[in-house]
Write an enzyme that holds these catalytic residues in place. Sequence first.
Site, PDB file in Angstrom:
ATOM      1  N   SER A 157       0.713  -1.258   0.063  1.00 27.89           N
ATOM      2  CA  SER A 157       0.128   0.042   0.074  1.00 27.89           C
ATOM      3  C   SER A 157       0.911   1.183  -0.103  1.00 27.89           C
ATOM      4  O   SER A 157       1.785   1.369  -0.601  1.00 27.89           O
ATOM      5  CB  SER A 157      -0.915  -0.014   1.251  1.00 27.89           C
ATOM      6  N   ASP A 329      -9.182  -4.340  -6.670  1.00 28.61           N
ATOM      7  CA  ASP A 329      -8.571  -3.153  -5.953  1.00 28.61           C
ATOM      8  C   ASP A 329      -8.858  -1.858  -6.617  1.00 28.61           C
ATOM      9  O   ASP A 329      -8.557  -1.530  -7.692  1.00 28.61           O
ATOM     10  CB  ASP A 329      -7.233  -3.314  -5.684  1.00 28.61           C
ATOM     11  N   HIS A 362      -8.357  -3.999  -1.789  1.00 31.97           N
ATOM     12  CA  HIS A 362      -6.936  -3.634  -1.495  1.00 31.97           C
ATOM     13  C   HIS A 362      -6.453  -4.029  -0.173  1.00 31.97           C
ATOM     14  O   HIS A 362      -5.511  -4.411  -0.090  1.00 31.97           O
ATOM     15  CB  HIS A 362      -7.146  -1.866  -1.376  1.00 31.97           C
TER      16      HIS A 362
END
Length: 383
Positions: A157, A329, A362
């Site tokens: 991330s 995502d 995600h």
Amino acid sequence: MDVRRHTDSTEPMTDARRYFDLPSPFALRRGGSLSGARLAYETWGALAPARDNAIFILTGLSPSAHAAANDDDPSPGWWEQMLGPGKPIDTNRWFVICANTLGSCKGSTGPASIDPITGRTYRLAFPELTLEDVANASHELVRSFGIERLACLIGNSMGGMSALGYLIQHPGSVRTHVSISTAPQAQPFAIAIRSLQREAIRLDPNWNGGHYDDRRYPEAGMSIARKLGVITYRSAMEWVGRFARIRLDSDTRPDGDPFGVEFEVESYLAAHARRFVRNFDPNSYLYLSRASDWFDVADYADDDAADPVASVLEKIHIERALVIGVSTDILFPLTQQEQIADGLRSGGAAVEFVPLDSPQGHDAFLVDIANFGAAIGGFLKAL
């Protein structure tokens, strides 16, 4: 290792047991510096005599350095199933370091810290922070162990963006890289969501220009910001599968509010926000969110580059890379993972690109351990 710059805490466990003093002053990319700054970190495994078995983990926006249980703190960490003896990141072989991000509030120096020069909490006097600064602080920590070259740098991330900043600014310091659900530059959708999160916090009257306290705290703003984040961290497919249109029982709904929580998904978001809002500093949230929006590898491109992002990525020279993305995502879409994989491959790395169909969006790297663990564990075993 320079033991003078490493300290162990004997306090009851909060965010980390170990702290590293950054060089003082520590210069920042957009000007300004930090005096007396530190990083909170934890380690697992043993560093080999040749110092060639080190892995460094750069985290997302909110995690602490406590990625997994260890001798200092046996409580489960945020990546517990991924890291440890016999696990995908096998600490029987690897020496693993995870640091809390510079600018955070989980032990590292950030807006909620005391400025040693003024004796007051930094708040918005904290200097402008970039993910390149996060990377540089992490590099200082790595070098303090006498590690000249990491065996592997792992970033997920926001941490994946910081990892790219690390690779760009410190060429030759990393042998291999695992890039997880990240981006070479912030895209409009992600910027828009983070902008709304920051606006929710700043519009809460209790934020008070960054001068809040425990009594007057921007709880409503932080709650909305967190709910927005959680919505984007998961996928519409998962929301349907978990909650459908299930309503709460009438006796569990709040009284006196005709527009209150009615559906189970609303109750889930509210509970998630409650667990977060008092456990993360609002100003740290603002600074790290903005740093994510600012990040763009194209800043390092030549003026005449036809494809600025690709031209920078191909200047990163590492031996091998694993790039993992998730088709569901929406925050860091699969196309950005492909962009990273193609760029690193052009730079000469042997790149394995793994697109997963995890329904969790995600956040899949935190929960779909079976698929992520297989990919990461297989990559590391081959080194």
